[in-house]
Design an enzyme around this catalytic site. Structure first.
Site, PDB file in Angstrom:
ATOM      1  CE  LYS A   8      38.611  36.130  43.016  1.00 40.70           C
ATOM      2  NZ  LYS A   8      37.926  36.372  41.794  1.00 40.70           N
ATOM      3  CB  THR A   9      41.680  32.345  39.550  1.00 43.86           C
ATOM      4  OG1 THR A   9      41.363  33.682  39.902  1.00 43.86           O
ATOM      5  CG2 THR A   9      41.449  32.160  38.070  1.00 43.86           C
ATOM      6  CG  ASP A  47      35.470  34.750  39.584  1.00 40.97           C
ATOM      7  OD1 ASP A  47      35.582  34.719  40.827  1.00 40.97           O
ATOM      8  OD2 ASP A  47      36.387  35.082  38.827  1.00 40.97           O
ATOM      9  CD  GLU A  48      35.824  39.241  41.150  1.00 39.18           C
ATOM     10  OE1 GLU A  48      35.526  39.505  42.333  1.00 39.18           O
ATOM     11  OE2 GLU A  48      36.943  39.480  40.647  1.00 39.18           O
ATOM     12  CD  GLN A  63      38.909  41.253  46.846  1.00 40.41           C
ATOM     13  OE1 GLN A  63      39.340  41.735  45.816  1.00 40.41           O
ATOM     14  NE2 GLN A  63      39.199  40.027  47.248  1.00 40.41           N
ATOM     15  NE  ARG A  83      43.804  44.175  44.800  1.00 41.99           N
ATOM     16  CZ  ARG A  83      43.309  42.955  44.785  1.00 41.99           C
ATOM     17  NH1 ARG A  83      43.475  42.169  43.750  1.00 41.99           N
ATOM     18  NH2 ARG A  83      42.632  42.488  45.818  1.00 41.99           N
TER      19      ARG A  83
END
Length: 728
Positions: free
Chosen positions: A32-33, A219-220, A250, A601
DNA sequence: TCCTTTGGAATTTTT
DNA sequence: TTCCAAAGGA
């Protein structure tokens, strides 16, 4: 641009989306980044959007910094004027310019959690409320919740008019806001909320920013609260080019006000929104994703998606059921040492846990076996007493209206200004509706105090005035050093010659270095700017990529990071999922998301551990295996270790990977002195400096008995390495 | 005012 | 267990 060619179909679609609202549902590790940065580059390069027409919002400074670097790299420079920052820094930037329009001074200070708590406590006392029925922490949390949802005190009161308890809290809330304003201070929530207030009351300012920001990216997005949502909505109204990226799976900050429906309802909110799902994962092996999927699938309120990968399935999840937390820790560390022996680096590993308190046992094992590690989170540097004191002094210099800071430091170091004196000053300040510092300056107000108290108070005020004068012409470092000297703070620390005093001194030195560094990096450095930086920076922001150490942190802190090998420890009912959430369906869903974050992770290998018994708050309890482990199908798990086969309590001791004392001695005797003698000093990794009581055994069995009188430890047996000799 | 004692509470914490 | 804050005594 050749970079675009590496994008998959969905990513490409998101990057090259034209005008109008866009929702990108980006699963963990789905790039996504990359999408965000490429999209910004695309807008500038292909669409001719000017850098200063773009606003990109992240949650952490680290994310902002990384995004900035990557965009800059993609475009080969030329991002001047682009706003890539956190919600909070963006708002502070706006408020520093305009907040005077809504009754604050542009040099406002930012209050942290503990400042908030002390104000709340104050007000509860002032209103003669019983702290047992209104625990300040709970009241503060309640106020915070209201602020997250943009409920102002009067609305709050109306909502809960019939609820006695809440009406009382409404009173506290009302005074709380007034108190902040009197102190010319904003808390974290205010930073957003006051920006909205500004936009609402001064439409021309809103209009300016609406016109300016033609493209807004967030973002997020799953972690935005109602206030942040509204702010984004207001700003994007002009051009409607809003791109939000997030993953509902998330969302792990609901307890802090994050509103998962922001992302779930985006399409309702923006009817013409284009939705792109990123489900291909580039981070983890197939089995890891399967495990994560098998847990998260039990959640009801979520958007359907399923991560997949082109990578192979990799090895199974490994589960070690330990006897207790010490065994658990030793297992983790011994695996790390083993894998490092096979060529891995220490920085390939992360040990995650649900609660900070769990780090203790793991740290002990790491120290015992000589593994370098780093802890993220826990007590933050800027939260240490001595640092907060200095900051309180500095804040007062910038903003004399700051009563909270004044109260914190007026008697630190001890100046004989006690509660009685302070009460009088506060009362007078209340009567005159001015700040407490102002009262200290007024001669006639000092009449209310005894001569002795008046003299002391006067001395303090004079010291501060001198510093304020000094501030005008001095550099930041000079100011801090002058402050430490003239307030007697450094002398106070110097007189405390134990381990704690030395630690504090070292922290103060580190603080001075931080100030120095800030001055060097920022050309036009100001005290105000420095304080702002301090308020808005966290521990995770400074986590370097490769530190050559194992990293320990909570699952929350690990969001957004990845590691080749991840250990998720404490997989037990009541711990993970945590007991506080276990009875509440929504709480349990959040725990499940947390578990999903933890698992995803890992890049190559995931370990989970649980302990049969665990000592919690001093008493040992028997545990049940976490339901999350039971959610994982058997064929994905490989169980290692079995309590029936091993006698576990002291398993680590026969382990030759532990460094023996005799080896430590060998090393040191190379410089020819035998250091371990009764009466000699040693430093223990946890307990600090101690005195050797006796030395016994030889070679492999050598052990020391060491006393740490400061800690009330008369004899502590040390057999392995967390200790080193100290020069006398 | 300051120092010691005692009791109660104890997730997670991007900013 | 360990930390902190309030209460009580010097």
């Amino acid at each position: 641009m050749e970079l675009f060619q590496e994008l998959n179909e969905q990513q490409y679609k998101a990057v090259t989306h034209g005008e109008g609202p866009l929702l990108v549902l980006a699963g963990a590790g789905s790039g996504k980044t990359r999408v965000l940065t490429c999209r910004i580059a695309y807008l500038v390069e292909k669409k001719g959007v000017k850098p200063d027409e773009i606003l990109a919002i992240t949650f952490t400074n680290k994310a902002a910094r990384e995004m900035k670097e990557r965009v800059e790299h993609l475009l080969g420079g030329g991002i001047k004027g682009m706003w890539i920052s956190t919600f909070h820094s963006a708002c502070v930037r706006i408020l520093r310019r305009y907040i005077h329009e809504i009754g604050y001074n542009n040099n406002f200070v930012i209050y942290d959690e503990s400042d908030q708590l002390s104000i709340t406590k104050d007000i509860i006392k002032q209103l003669n409320m019983d702290e047992r029925y209104y625990p300040p922490k709970a009241v503060k949390a309640e106020i915070g919740r209201a602020k997250d949802s943009l409920i102002v005190p009067s609305d709050y009161y109306k909502m809960y008019r019939d609820d006695f308890r809440r009406s009382k809290i409404a009173e506290v809330y009302d005074l709380y806001q007034k108190r902040l304003q009197q102190n010319n201070a904003l808390d974290f929530d205010d930073i957003i909320n006051k920006t909205i207030e500004l936009f609402t009351l001064k439409p021309h300012i809103l209009e300016y920013y609406q016109k300016k920001f033609k493209y807004i990216l967030v973002d997020e997005y799953q972690d935005t609260n109602k206030a942040q949502y509204l702010m984004v909505k207001m700003l994007s109204k002009g051009h409607r080019n809003l791109c939000v990226v997030g993953d509902d799976d998330q969302c792990i900050y609901e307890w802090r006000g994050a509103n998962i429906s922001n992302i779930l309802d985006f399409e309702k909110d923006f009817k013409d929104a284009v939705v792109v799902k990123l489900e291909q994962n580039y981070r983890s092996t197939g089995n890891i994703l399967e495990c994560a999927n098998s847990v998260i699938i039990h959640n009801r309120g979520r958007k359907e998606k399923r991560l997949w990968t082109r990578q192979g399935s990799g090895s199974k999840l490994r589960w070690y059921q330990a006897y207790n937390e010490r065994d658990e820790a030793r297992f983790i560390v011994s695996i790390i040492k083993e894998m490092v022996g096979e060529g891995r680096k220490y920085s390939d590993f992360a040990v995650l846990y649900r609660m900070n308190a769990q780090s203790r046992a793991i740290e002990d094992a790491l120290v015992e076996m000589g593994v370098p590690y780093r802890i993220v989170g826990g007590l933050k540097f800027y939260d240490r007493k001595e640092i907060k004191d200095i900051i309180a002094y500095l804040r007062l210099l910038v903003n004399p209206q700051d009563d909270v800071s004044l109260k914190r430091i007026i008697n630190v170091p001890k100046r004989g200004i006690g509660k009685a004196t302070l009460d009088v000053v506060e009362k007078v300040a209340g009567d005159m509706s001015c700040s407490m510092f102002n009262v200290l300056l007024k001669e006639e107000c000092q009449g209310a105090l005894g001569t002795r108290a008046a003299g002391r108070v006067h001395d303090f005020a004079q010291t501060m005035l001198n510093l304020m004068a000094f501030k005008v012409s001095a550099s930041l470092v000079e100011l801090v050093e002058e402050l430490l000297d003239k307030t007697g703070y450094i002398q106070m620390l110097e007189s405390q010659r134990d381990k704690e005093g030395l630690d504090r001194m070292a922290n103060v030195q580190e603080f001075i270095s931080a100030v120095k560094e800030y001055e060097e990096i920022n050309e036009d450095s100001t005290l105000e700017g420095f304080l702002e930086n301090v308020s808005l920076v966290s521990d995770i922001d400074t986590l370097e990529e490769d530190y050559g150490s194992v990293v320990l942190m909570t699952v929350h802190s690990a969001k957004g990071l990845e590691f080749p090998v991840v250990f998720v420890s404490g997989m037990e009912e009541g711990l993970f999922p945590h007991a506080r959430s276990i009875d509440d369906p929504a709480g349990l869903e959040e725990e499940r998301r947390l578990c999903y974050v933890a698992f995803t992770r890992a890049r190559q290998q995931l370990y989970v551990t649980s302990a049969h018994q665990r000592t919690v708050y001093g008493n040992t309890v028997y545990t049940t295996v976490s339901q999350f482990i039971k959610d994982i199908p058997d064929h994905l798990i490989e169980q290692i270790g079995d309590r029936d086969k091993e006698h576990i309590e002291d398993r680590g001791k026969g382990d030759n990977r532990i460094i023996k004392l005799s080896e430590v001695r060998k090393k040191d005797t190379a410089q020819d002195k035998p250091k371990f003698n009764p009466g000699g000093k040693v430093e223990h990794a946890r307990f600090g400096i101690g005195t050797i009581v006796s030395v016994s055994g030889t070679g492999e069995d050598e052990e020391l008995k060491v006393a740490f009188p400061k800690l009330g430890i008369k004899q502590f047996i040390v057999k392995y390495a967390p200790i080193k000799p100290v020069e006398q």
